[in-house]
Design a protein around this motif. Structure first.
Motif, PDB file in Angstrom:
ATOM      1  N   ASN A 362       0.808  -1.222   0.000  1.00 19.12           N
ATOM      2  CA  ASN A 362       0.000   0.000   0.000  1.00 19.12           C
ATOM      3  C   ASN A 362       0.840   1.270   0.000  1.00 19.12           C
ATOM      4  O   ASN A 362       0.291   2.381   0.011  1.00 19.12           O
ATOM      5  N   ASP A 363       2.155   1.110  -0.019  1.00 18.11           N
ATOM      6  CA  ASP A 363       3.041   2.278  -0.039  1.00 18.11           C
ATOM      7  C   ASP A 363       3.331   2.706  -1.467  1.00 18.11           C
ATOM      8  O   ASP A 363       3.448   1.869  -2.371  1.00 18.11           O
ATOM      9  N   ASN A 364       3.474   4.024  -1.658  1.00 14.88           N
ATOM     10  CA  ASN A 364       3.912   4.550  -2.951  1.00 14.88           C
ATOM     11  C   ASN A 364       5.418   4.418  -3.090  1.00 14.88           C
ATOM     12  O   ASN A 364       6.106   4.005  -2.155  1.00 14.88           O
ATOM     13  N   LYS A 365       5.943   4.796  -4.252  1.00 14.94           N
ATOM     14  CA  LYS A 365       7.374   4.676  -4.507  1.00 14.94           C
ATOM     15  C   LYS A 365       8.188   5.435  -3.469  1.00 14.94           C
ATOM     16  O   LYS A 365       7.835   6.541  -3.061  1.00 14.94           O
ATOM     17  N   THR A 366       9.257   4.821  -3.038  1.00 18.07           N
ATOM     18  CA  THR A 366      10.173   5.466  -2.098  1.00 18.07           C
ATOM     19  C   THR A 366      10.844   6.664  -2.768  1.00 18.07           C
ATOM     20  O   THR A 366      11.190   6.625  -3.945  1.00 18.07           O
ATOM     21  N   ILE A 367      11.011   7.726  -1.994  1.00 17.82           N
ATOM     22  CA  ILE A 367      11.602   8.962  -2.502  1.00 17.82           C
ATOM     23  C   ILE A 367      12.938   9.195  -1.811  1.00 17.82           C
ATOM     24  O   ILE A 367      13.097   8.913  -0.613  1.00 17.82           O
ATOM     25  N   GLY A 368      13.891   9.692  -2.543  1.00 13.68           N
ATOM     26  CA  GLY A 368      15.201   9.995  -1.987  1.00 13.68           C
ATOM     27  C   GLY A 368      15.416  11.493  -1.856  1.00 13.68           C
ATOM     28  O   GLY A 368      15.009  12.273  -2.713  1.00 13.68           O
ATOM     29  N   LEU A 369      16.051  11.901  -0.750  1.00 12.03           N
ATOM     30  CA  LEU A 369      16.392  13.306  -0.536  1.00 12.03           C
ATOM     31  C   LEU A 369      17.870  13.385  -0.171  1.00 12.03           C
ATOM     32  O   LEU A 369      18.301  12.807   0.831  1.00 12.03           O
ATOM     33  N   LEU A 370      18.634  14.084  -0.984  1.00 11.02           N
ATOM     34  CA  LEU A 370      20.068  14.243  -0.769  1.00 11.02           C
ATOM     35  C   LEU A 370      20.324  15.653  -0.259  1.00 11.02           C
ATOM     36  O   LEU A 370      20.006  16.642  -0.939  1.00 11.02           O
ATOM     37  N   LEU A 371      20.873  15.761   0.948  1.00  7.75           N
ATOM     38  CA  LEU A 371      21.174  17.054   1.547  1.00  7.75           C
ATOM     39  C   LEU A 371      22.671  17.281   1.552  1.00  7.75           C
ATOM     40  O   LEU A 371      23.429  16.489   2.118  1.00  7.75           O
ATOM     41  N   CYS A 372      23.101  18.363   0.900  1.00 12.53           N
ATOM     42  CA  CYS A 372      24.527  18.658   0.748  1.00 12.53           C
ATOM     43  C   CYS A 372      24.831  20.082   1.211  1.00 12.53           C
ATOM     44  O   CYS A 372      23.939  20.927   1.287  1.00 12.53           O
ATOM     45  N   ARG A 373      26.119  20.345   1.473  1.00 10.71           N
ATOM     46  CA  ARG A 373      26.541  21.694   1.845  1.00 10.71           C
ATOM     47  C   ARG A 373      26.820  22.497   0.584  1.00 10.71           C
ATOM     48  O   ARG A 373      27.942  22.895   0.302  1.00 10.71           O
ATOM     49  N   GLY A 374      25.777  22.700  -0.208  1.00 14.98           N
ATOM     50  CA  GLY A 374      25.925  23.463  -1.440  1.00 14.98           C
ATOM     51  C   GLY A 374      25.872  22.556  -2.659  1.00 14.98           C
ATOM     52  O   GLY A 374      26.120  21.349  -2.574  1.00 14.98           O
ATOM     53  N   LYS A 375      25.514  23.158  -3.809  1.00 11.90           N
ATOM     54  CA  LYS A 375      25.443  22.378  -5.037  1.00 11.90           C
ATOM     55  C   LYS A 375      25.518  23.297  -6.246  1.00 11.90           C
ATOM     56  O   LYS A 375      25.096  24.463  -6.184  1.00 11.90           O
ATOM     57  N   ASP A 376      26.045  22.780  -7.322  1.00 18.16           N
ATOM     58  CA  ASP A 376      25.928  23.427  -8.625  1.00 18.16           C
ATOM     59  C   ASP A 376      24.669  22.861  -9.261  1.00 18.16           C
ATOM     60  O   ASP A 376      24.594  21.659  -9.559  1.00 18.16           O
ATOM     61  N   GLU A 377      23.644  23.689  -9.448  1.00 13.11           N
ATOM     62  CA  GLU A 377      22.345  23.190  -9.880  1.00 13.11           C
ATOM     63  C   GLU A 377      22.393  22.525 -11.246  1.00 13.11           C
ATOM     64  O   GLU A 377      21.682  21.544 -11.500  1.00 13.11           O
ATOM     65  N   VAL A 378      23.240  23.027 -12.129  1.00 12.70           N
ATOM     66  CA  VAL A 378      23.339  22.438 -13.470  1.00 12.70           C
ATOM     67  C   VAL A 378      23.941  21.036 -13.364  1.00 12.70           C
ATOM     68  O   VAL A 378      23.436  20.073 -13.963  1.00 12.70           O
ATOM     69  N   VAL A 379      25.012  20.898 -12.587  1.00 10.62           N
ATOM     70  CA  VAL A 379      25.650  19.587 -12.393  1.00 10.62           C
ATOM     71  C   VAL A 379      24.651  18.622 -11.743  1.00 10.62           C
ATOM     72  O   VAL A 379      24.531  17.460 -12.153  1.00 10.62           O
TER      73      VAL A 379
END
Length: 430
Positions: A362-379
């Motif tokens: 009964n669960d939907n697809k698992t979702i991933g969340l990656l938390l970083c100290r900054g990111k280049d959005e294009v990369v």
């Protein structure tokens, strides 16, 4: 005549009967408190309108509020809540939320019954651009002319508050009350309203924070912290990096995108000033379980450093949450460094594992969340291309500024574990 059936009531039946009655009593108490709060707010709104009306009618300046507060204190010493400061807030309350604003809030509520980023942005902009600020002044001036035509006798001008407010808006006070009580401003407490009034927010953003306060049950302290941390910008306006649209069905992808923030802000009190990567990750994982508030509505704690044995190798997922609204597990990976493409691959791996090991039918697809100290959005966006699992990438910031009185209002690990246990038990025993 005594009924013999009364002696034959089964204990289980009677206990259930008592439980049902007790639940109704508790719910009634909540309804009474809520109704009392709404009536108090309506009273304050009427008072604000009345004071503003007579200030305009007689050309009184701001000092009249101080004189009124002193007079109330002298004539009604047992009445509390009518200080100069509070009366000033009442006037601000009435000025910012005239009747047309209340109508617009009610209309916006119906449009945003299922929120998503685009709809919220559109409706907030509509409220921000509305010509509401002059409405009360125009209504008051119109009412002034009407009252001056009726009588020139000064004492007669001071009719009771409800009649004056009805005259200002030219509709029955009962209809005004119905509109007020149906609007979101009647659903948060006065302390929370004062927090919002103290911040120079556009009308649409004020509306959004009110709605969030109601939906999440924020105290005024929590609301203050969320405004100061620019939650609206972080949740609605930020340019989020994720592949939800490509990997989730439309309703769930919209909701997942709405719940995602960028950046997240976590309290890290207790970490060393010059912490190495391992210390930051350990401290962040430890603290994020205490402060699920920052993750958003409906998140519950499942596991920290969850062990999985895959083949001959051991793996440890930093944090696993469950979101009740999404009906999905959320795997959170925390990195003390800026984003690198290989981080997405590791998170994708953990999503696959959780889908296989924990996800129920009964669960939907698992979702991933990656938390970083900054990111280049294009990369980061390039790194997500090709993955068929839903992944969001956000920055996080570390704060040591969460006040002590707020920390006591936030859930402990034990509390959220208990909440999740109750939720899972309810699923097993519907």
């Amino acid at each position: 005549m005594e009924n013999n059936n009364e002696h034959n009531i089964k204990k289980g039946h009677f206990d259930a009967f008592v439980h049902a009655v007790g639940s109704e009593i508790e719910q009634a108490q909540v309804r009474l408190i809520t109704a009392a709060n709404a009536q108090m707010l309506f009273h304050y709104w009427k008072m604000g309108n009345y004071i503003l009306y007579h200030q305009n009618l007689h050309g009184w300046g701001g000092k009249i509020i101080k004189k009124l507060a002193q007079a109330i204190r002298f004539n009604y010493p047992e009445k509390k809540g009518y200080s100069e400061r509070n009366l000033t807030y009442m006037c601000q309350f009435a000025r910012l939320y005239p009747l047309n604003v209340l109508r617009s809030f009610i209309e916006t509520d119906s449009i945003l019954s299922v929120p998503n980023i685009q709809n919220i942005t559109n409706e907030v902009l509509k409220l921000n651009s509305g010509q509401f600020t002059q409405e009360l002044t125009a209504q008051i001036q119109s009412a002034d002319n009407q009252s001056l035509e009726i009588t020139q006798e000064v004492p007669a001008q001071f009719q009771n508050v409800e009649k004056t407010v009805a005259t200002i808006y030219k509709i029955k006070i009962e209809d005004i009350e119905d509109l007020f009580l149906a609007s979101p401003i009647a659903r948060i407490n006065w302390a929370s309203h004062m927090v919002i009034l103290n911040n120079p927010l556009p009308l649409g953003v004020r509306y959004w924070y009110m709605k969030q306060s109601v939906e999440m049950g924020w105290s005024s302290n929590v609301l203050k912290m969320q405004i100061e941390s620019n939650l609206y910008d972080r949740q609605i306006k930020s340019n989020k990096v994720n592949n939800f649209t490509a990997t989730l069905p439309a309703p769930q992808s919209d909701l997942a995108n709405y719940l995602l923030k960028d950046p997240y802000i976590f309290d890290l009190a207790g970490a060393k000033e010059k912490a190495d990567e391992r210390d930051i990750e350990e401290q962040l994982v430890k603290h994020v379980t205490h402060y699920l508030l920052e993750m958003g509505n409906g998140f519950a704690f499942v596991a920290r450093q969850k062990h999985f044995q895959i083949g001959d190798s051991d793996f440890f997922a930093d944090l696993i949450l469950y979101n009740i609204k999404l009906h999905a597990y959320v795997v959170v990976e925390l990195k003390a460094t800026p984003f690198k493409p290989e981080y997405a691959g590791l998170l994708n791996f953990y999503i696959n594992v959780v889908d296989d090991k924990l996800r129920g039918e009964n669960d939907n697809k698992t979702i991933g969340l990656l938390l970083c100290r900054g990111k280049d959005e294009v990369v980061a966006q390039y790194a997500l291309a090709g993955y068929d699992q839903p992944i969001g990438i956000s920055d996080y910031q570390l704060s040591k500024a969460v006040p002590e009185n707020l920390k006591s209002a936030l859930p402990s690990i034990e509390e959220v574990e208990e909440e999740l246990t109750l939720f899972l038990d309810k699923d097993k025993n519907p």
